[in-house]
Design a protein around this motif. Sequence first.
Motif, short mmCIF file in Angstrom:
data_model
loop_
_atom_site.label_atom_id
_atom_site.label_comp_id
_atom_site.label_asym_id
_atom_site.label_seq_id
_atom_site.Cartn_x
_atom_site.Cartn_y
_atom_site.Cartn_z
N ASP A 1 0.82 -1.21 0.00
CA ASP A 1 0.00 0.00 0.00
C ASP A 1 0.85 1.27 0.00
OD1 ASP A 1 -2.58 -1.15 -0.02
OD2 ASP A 1 -2.42 -1.61 2.11
N LEU A 2 2.17 1.10 0.07
CA LEU A 2 3.10 2.22 0.04
C LEU A 2 4.20 1.87 -0.95
CD1 LEU A 2 3.51 4.95 1.61
CD2 LEU A 2 5.15 3.72 3.03
N LEU A 3 4.33 2.66 -2.02
CA LEU A 3 5.27 2.35 -3.09
C LEU A 3 6.21 3.52 -3.35
CD1 LEU A 3 2.72 0.81 -5.64
CD2 LEU A 3 4.19 -0.44 -4.04
N LYS A 4 7.48 3.21 -3.55
CA LYS A 4 8.46 4.25 -3.90
C LYS A 4 8.76 4.19 -5.38
CE LYS A 4 12.13 1.20 -2.17
NZ LYS A 4 13.24 1.06 -1.19
N VAL A 5 8.92 5.35 -5.98
CA VAL A 5 9.20 5.45 -7.41
C VAL A 5 10.46 6.28 -7.57
CG1 VAL A 5 8.28 6.04 -9.67
CG2 VAL A 5 6.71 5.51 -7.80
N LYS A 6 11.50 5.66 -8.13
CA LYS A 6 12.76 6.35 -8.34
C LYS A 6 13.19 6.21 -9.80
CE LYS A 6 14.74 5.52 -3.72
NZ LYS A 6 15.93 4.95 -3.01
N PRO A 7 13.87 7.22 -10.31
CA PRO A 7 14.42 7.08 -11.66
C PRO A 7 15.68 6.23 -11.60
CG PRO A 7 15.11 9.16 -10.72
CD PRO A 7 14.17 8.52 -9.72
N CYS A 8 16.01 5.58 -12.67
CA CYS A 8 17.23 4.78 -12.72
C CYS A 8 18.11 5.26 -13.86
CB CYS A 8 16.91 3.30 -12.90
SG CYS A 8 16.42 2.47 -11.39
N HIS A 9 19.38 5.38 -13.57
CA HIS A 9 20.36 5.69 -14.60
C HIS A 9 21.07 4.39 -14.95
CE1 HIS A 9 19.80 9.91 -13.48
NE2 HIS A 9 19.95 9.53 -12.23
N ASP A 10 21.60 4.28 -16.13
CA ASP A 10 22.40 3.11 -16.48
C ASP A 10 23.71 3.57 -17.08
OD1 ASP A 10 22.19 2.89 -19.63
OD2 ASP A 10 20.15 3.30 -18.92
N SER A 11 24.72 2.74 -16.87
CA SER A 11 26.05 3.06 -17.39
C SER A 11 26.83 1.77 -17.54
CB SER A 11 26.77 4.03 -16.45
OG SER A 11 27.95 4.53 -17.07
N GLU A 12 28.03 1.86 -18.07
CA GLU A 12 28.86 0.69 -18.29
C GLU A 12 30.08 0.72 -17.39
OE1 GLU A 12 29.73 0.71 -22.43
OE2 GLU A 12 27.76 -0.07 -23.01
N ALA A 13 30.46 -0.46 -16.91
CA ALA A 13 31.63 -0.60 -16.04
C ALA A 13 32.46 -1.79 -16.50
CB ALA A 13 31.19 -0.78 -14.58
N VAL A 14 33.72 -1.80 -16.10
CA VAL A 14 34.64 -2.88 -16.48
C VAL A 14 34.85 -3.81 -15.29
CG1 VAL A 14 36.97 -3.45 -17.25
CG2 VAL A 14 35.80 -1.42 -18.17
N VAL A 15 34.73 -5.12 -15.56
CA VAL A 15 34.91 -6.12 -14.50
C VAL A 15 36.38 -6.18 -14.09
CG1 VAL A 15 34.65 -8.54 -13.87
CG2 VAL A 15 32.97 -7.45 -15.40
N LYS A 16 36.59 -6.03 -12.78
CA LYS A 16 37.95 -6.06 -12.25
C LYS A 16 38.22 -7.34 -11.48
CE LYS A 16 41.15 -3.42 -9.33
NZ LYS A 16 41.31 -2.21 -8.46
N GLY A 17 37.19 -7.89 -10.84
CA GLY A 17 37.37 -9.11 -10.03
C GLY A 17 36.05 -9.53 -9.40
N TYR A 18 36.15 -10.45 -8.43
CA TYR A 18 34.96 -10.99 -7.79
C TYR A 18 35.23 -11.21 -6.31
CZ TYR A 18 35.42 -12.59 -12.63
OH TYR A 18 35.71 -12.66 -13.96
N VAL A 19 34.15 -11.30 -5.55
CA VAL A 19 34.25 -11.57 -4.11
C VAL A 19 33.36 -12.77 -3.80
CG1 VAL A 19 33.81 -10.67 -1.80
CG2 VAL A 19 34.69 -9.16 -3.57
N TRP A 20 33.84 -13.67 -2.95
CA TRP A 20 33.07 -14.84 -2.58
C TRP A 20 31.78 -14.46 -1.86
CZ3 TRP A 20 33.63 -19.47 -4.45
CH2 TRP A 20 34.88 -19.93 -4.87
N GLY A 21 30.74 -15.28 -2.07
CA GLY A 21 29.48 -15.07 -1.37
C GLY A 21 29.48 -15.76 -0.02
N THR A 22 28.48 -15.45 0.79
CA THR A 22 28.31 -16.08 2.10
C THR A 22 26.88 -16.59 2.22
OG1 THR A 22 27.70 -13.97 3.13
CG2 THR A 22 30.03 -14.58 3.17
N LYS A 23 26.62 -17.37 3.25
CA LYS A 23 25.29 -17.92 3.53
C LYS A 23 24.71 -18.61 2.30
CE LYS A 23 24.40 -14.57 7.19
NZ LYS A 23 23.53 -13.49 7.70
N ARG A 24 23.60 -18.13 1.74
CA ARG A 24 22.98 -18.79 0.60
C ARG A 24 23.89 -18.82 -0.61
NH1 ARG A 24 20.11 -18.06 -4.02
NH2 ARG A 24 20.46 -15.81 -4.08
N LEU A 25 24.81 -17.85 -0.70
CA LEU A 25 25.70 -17.74 -1.85
C LEU A 25 27.08 -18.35 -1.59
CD1 LEU A 25 24.81 -14.12 -3.02
CD2 LEU A 25 23.91 -16.30 -3.89
N LEU A 26 27.18 -19.16 -0.56
CA LEU A 26 28.44 -19.80 -0.24
C LEU A 26 28.90 -20.64 -1.43
CD1 LEU A 26 30.22 -19.87 2.35
CD2 LEU A 26 29.22 -22.11 2.83
N GLY A 27 30.13 -20.43 -1.86
CA GLY A 27 30.65 -21.17 -3.00
C GLY A 27 30.31 -20.55 -4.33
#
Length: 342
Positions: A231-257
């Motif tokens: 019954d309460l909704l937020k409306v925000k604009p979104c911008h989009d852009s491009e980025a370069v992948v540098k690396g990754y970080v391991w997940g935890t809990k549900r994303l373990l592994g």
Amino acid sequence: MSNREFLMLAKTFDPGKHRIGGWLVSEKFDGQRAFWDGGCTRGLPKTDVPWANTDKDGRYKEEQISTGLWSRYGNVIHAPDWWLDKMPKNKMLDGELYMGRGAFQDTRKIVSRLEGSDAWEDIRYMIIDEPPLTCMFQDGKINNPNYKKLMKWEDCVAMLKWQDFIIPEFFEVHGKGDYGQTWIDQQALPTKEDEARERMYALLDNVVSNGGEGLILRNPFSIWTPKRSVDLLKVKPCHDSEAVVKGYVWGTKRLLGKLGAMVVTWEGKTFELGTGFTDEERMLHRGDIAPEAWGNIEDYKGDVSADGFKSYDFPVGSTITFKYVSLTDDGIPREARYWRKK
């Protein structure tokens, strides 16, 4: 006991799911959410307040004293006495501490201090609603990473009675109050859905072009409830852009592994993208070694590449597209999430 939040929270408007004809619309103020308890706990030790979040109070050198003003996570907001003296007595309010458009970071810096300062002269309390006592203190379990609490109606009401709190039956909810606080102005959208959306997007463009954050939509037939509500909704604009992948970080809990977050660079800034990926896109690989031969997954922490793993979907050096709401003062995208491959 059912789950609840401390305050009423908004869901995100989904044009494919939500119908908003005849709803109320107002600007979404980019400030600090705050609950005013009518001053009934002002001056009391925080540990005496039944709804206070005391989980991490061991870090403070001195005992926390309530001001009657609380964050959405049940922590004391240390406004100065002269500011608190202007707040209405015996009226519980839900609102936003606000300095103006584009001043979110400055507001947070002031509000997060452990003692009030003259800087509070620039902060107004934008009133969202007056929560009914039966809703504000209803039994329920608050369970989120920042606030865990078993709320009990009988304990909260006992506090109010002990403080001789006057239970109001009605409070004028429009205009400017006697105490210099301001009720957020709301206007009704057209009842026809296509007209309502056209009007909403026109208002959104106007607010955003003038430095605002977005809009809040509210079902006019709803009541305040301490949950994240449709019954309460937020409306925000979104911008989009491009980025370069540098690396990754391991997940935890549900994303373990799996991939927990992608480290990217964008316009000289480095930050992490942790949302927007499918489970399949989060899969990591270590040459031809099968997952069952990886060993103890719980040992893999921090930088993924340090353990010799790679992402076939997002090789280091590749370009991805992400969405974000706005930028912090340091130029880092806020609420950034992965969108798609280039």
